[in-house]
Every structure is written in C-alpha cells, then in structure tokens.
Design a protein around this motif. Structure first.
Motif, short mmCIF file in Angstrom:
data_model
loop_
_atom_site.label_atom_id
_atom_site.label_comp_id
_atom_site.label_asym_id
_atom_site.label_seq_id
_atom_site.Cartn_x
_atom_site.Cartn_y
_atom_site.Cartn_z
N LEU A 134 0.91 -1.34 -0.33
CA LEU A 134 0.04 0.04 0.26
C LEU A 134 0.54 1.05 -0.04
O LEU A 134 0.63 2.93 -0.71
N MET A 135 1.75 1.45 0.54
CA MET A 135 2.81 2.52 0.64
C MET A 135 3.60 2.53 -0.58
O MET A 135 3.33 3.64 -0.85
N ILE A 136 4.10 1.87 -1.42
CA ILE A 136 4.21 1.30 -2.53
C ILE A 136 3.12 2.21 -3.55
O ILE A 136 4.16 3.13 -4.30
N THR A 137 2.28 1.29 -2.79
CA THR A 137 1.73 1.85 -4.37
C THR A 137 1.36 3.49 -4.49
O THR A 137 0.73 4.56 -5.36
N GLY A 275 4.93 -5.27 -9.88
CA GLY A 275 3.57 -5.35 -9.06
C GLY A 275 3.04 -4.56 -8.25
O GLY A 275 1.93 -4.02 -7.60
N ILE A 276 3.46 -3.10 -9.01
CA ILE A 276 2.54 -1.55 -8.50
C ILE A 276 1.67 -1.25 -9.39
O ILE A 276 1.79 -1.03 -11.05
N PRO A 277 0.59 -1.33 -8.86
CA PRO A 277 -0.70 -0.43 -9.63
C PRO A 277 -0.73 1.33 -10.47
O PRO A 277 -1.15 1.64 -9.32
N VAL A 278 0.02 0.96 -11.24
CA VAL A 278 -0.10 2.63 -11.12
C VAL A 278 -1.22 2.54 -12.07
O VAL A 278 -1.94 2.43 -12.79
N SER A 279 -1.02 4.65 -12.09
CA SER A 279 -2.26 4.95 -13.53
C SER A 279 -1.79 5.25 -14.60
O SER A 279 -0.39 5.96 -15.20
N THR A 280 -1.93 4.71 -15.92
CA THR A 280 -1.19 4.70 -17.05
C THR A 280 -2.06 6.44 -17.61
O THR A 280 -1.17 7.04 -17.84
#
Length: 334
Positions: A134-137, A275-280
């Motif tokens: 959660l922190m990385i996200t 494995g980081i869910p970033v925003s395109t």
C-alpha cells in the motif's frame, strides 16, 4: 440457496468485467490519443490497433499487479460480496462521472479508492493492510507522472539534439512511422497493468466465496476474460478524453508522440514487473507535459493540466466515499 449464491457470484463477476470494460473505454485515450492527434492513424484504426495489444498483454507479463490488488490493499479475510460490490460500484461511478466531463482521471486509483472505502466500511482500519504494498502504491501516485515527465523531457531533448541538422519534415515523417512501435509498447503496458487489477478483484472474490483454495492463484479463464473485456473497452473508446489528452495539454508532433509513448511504456513495464498498480493516465499525462517542456514552459496549457491534477487528487477519496455508500446498500441483499 446454493443457486442464489452462484447467481450473486456470477453477477459480481460480470460487474467486475464491466469495470474492466469501462477501464479500457475510459483509458482508451491513453493508448490512442497521440496516434490520432499526430494523424498516424484514423480514430477507428487506432482503437483497433490499441485493443489488439491490450488483449495480448497477458502473454508477456506475470501477474504481480493482480497479486497486489487481491491481497495487498485490503485484508482478504474481510472481503465478502458486499465489499467487492462497494469497491466496484465506487470505481465505476467515478469513471462514469469523469468520462462524462472529459476528465482523464485514473481508473486504477478509482479502484484503489473503492477498495479502501469498502474495506474500511466493513472492518475499520483493520480492513486495510497498512504495509509495504500500500505504501509503494501510494508513493507511485506521486512518482509515476514525475517519472514519465522527466523521461519524456530527456528523450525529447535527445531527439532534438540528434536530429537538429536534419530536415524537420523528414524527421517527423520517420518518427511518425516509429509511433507504430511506441504505441504498441504503450498499449501492451496499459493492458498488462490495468487488466490485472480486475483479475485481482475477481480472484479474491472467488477465494472469499470458497471457489478457490490454497495460495493466491489467478485462474486462466479470469486472465482471458479480463484481457478481452479491456480490449473491447478500448475498441469502443471514449472520444471526450481523447480530445483532452491528444490535443488539449500541448501540441504534439510525431517526434513528441514517440517520446511520450516510449517513456510511458518504460514506466508501465517497470511498474508491472514490480507489481505496482500505477495509473496509465498519470504516466502518459506526465510524459505529454515533459514533451511540451522540451520546447518551452509556455507550450504546456497549465490551466488544463492543473484541472487534471485536481481530478487526480480527489479520485481516491471520492471513489472511497461512493464505495462506502454502495457497500451499505450491498449489505442488505448480498
């Protein structure tokens, strides 16, 4: 009773796939706006091109992002049908609102906000995993547009320096063709990172209802269904946001389109592998701003850019609040 449970499960899976479709529809601009604005392809050809690479993305990447969404944001032990319904309801509602007003907000962060809102409604802070993932996200929310901007800025400056003695027309014509490669890579990154978020949602739902046991593992049918839903969503992409992304932030030439898409794809490949869910949306918008800055600061329409930034800021809390409302509604019948 069993038939009712199966029906509820089936409906929730369909809602998840509807979110995936909306994700592709809402984020189609990320993949095709630069191809359209630089006149590389017609809008119809551009969406077909992007949709194809969205669909085949699962062949090239692991499922690390699905793992993060499935068990890294909220505690899997508190997940039930109402939590999933609330999370998806919040994310879909916010996507529809921002699509209607042509605001390129983040489907990824709408889903994360939905998960946080529904998870908190179910179990308070105990429902949220305040850990590394959660922190990385959260950190990626701020770093992904900056990374995209810096990379695109440096790449644009390098292109200008390398081709300064070439005729502008020949240079732009060459890079117009190279956009076939850069747009393909970006669509691959988009399909890989974004479709996996829905895979994680459906998989944790299957575990919560006892259809899967053991270690967290995404079934093949879930992978194929999510990639197909995202590809179809892109195929029917949202033109309101295309106009904002491709023509509103700054003037884009083929060289700039190539630099922005290549920078964005590098960022997405890196995030997906970690494995980081970033925003395109964040990533490509930052890259487009970087291209504009390579010419001069005034080349960027900062008024529109600031409007997009405000949309990013309120996406997670807004979708979380809406998700809490959907969760409360879902508790009564799920």
């Amino acid at each position: 009773m069993i038939e009712h449970a199966i029906l509820i499960m089936g409906l929730l899976v369909l809602v998840a796939l509807a979110f995936d479709f909306m994700n592709g529809f809402h984020d189609a601009a990320n993949s095709i706006a630069l191809m359209v604005s630089t006149r590389l392809l017609t809008p119809q050809a551009a969406v077909a091109w992007a949709a194809f690479f969205n669909f085949i993305a699962f062949l090239f990447f692991g499922l690390h992002v699905a793992d993060t969404i499935g068990k890294g944001i909220i505690n899997p032990e508190v997940v039930n049908n109402a939590v999933i319904f609330g999370a998806l309801g919040g994310a879909i509602s916010w996507n529809i609102i921002t699509w209607w007003f042509g605001i390129p907000s983040s489907s990824s962060h709408a889903l994360i906000g939905g998960l946080l809102g529904a998870g908190f409604s179910q179990a308070g802070m105990g429902g949220i995993i305040v850990g590394e993932k959660l922190m990385i996200t959260g950190l990626a929310i701020f770093l992904s547009p900056l990374f995209g901007m810096l990379l695109a800025l440096l790449m644009s400056i390098a292109v200008l320096w390398l081709f300064e003695k070439s005729q502008p027309y020949k240079t732009e014509s060459r890079f117009n063709k190279l956009q076939f490669i850069s747009s393909s890579l970006f669509s691959l990154g988009h399909g890989a990172n974004d479709a996996q978020k829905t895979m994680g949602i459906i998989t944790v739902l299957l575990y919560a209802n006892g259809y899967l046991k053991g270690d967290f593992d995404v079934p093949t049918w879930v992978v194929i269904s999510c990639q197909l839903a995202m590809g179809l969503g892109t195929l029917f992409g949202g033109w309101r946001i295309v106009r904002t992304m491709g023509m509103g932030i700054t003037r884009i030439r083929p060289t700039g389109g190539f630099c922005a898409q290549t920078s964005g794809s590098i960022a997405l490949f890196l995030a997906t592998s970690l494995g980081i869910p970033v925003s395109t949306t964040h990533t490509i918008t930052g890259a487009i701003v970087g291209v504009g800055l390579s010419r001069r600061a005034s080349a960027v329409r900062w008024g529109l850019a600031s409007r997009i930034v405000w949309a990013w800021i309120i996406t997670i809390p807004a979708s979380a609040i809406i998700a809490a409302l959907f969760f409360s509604f879902g508790k009564t019948f799920l």
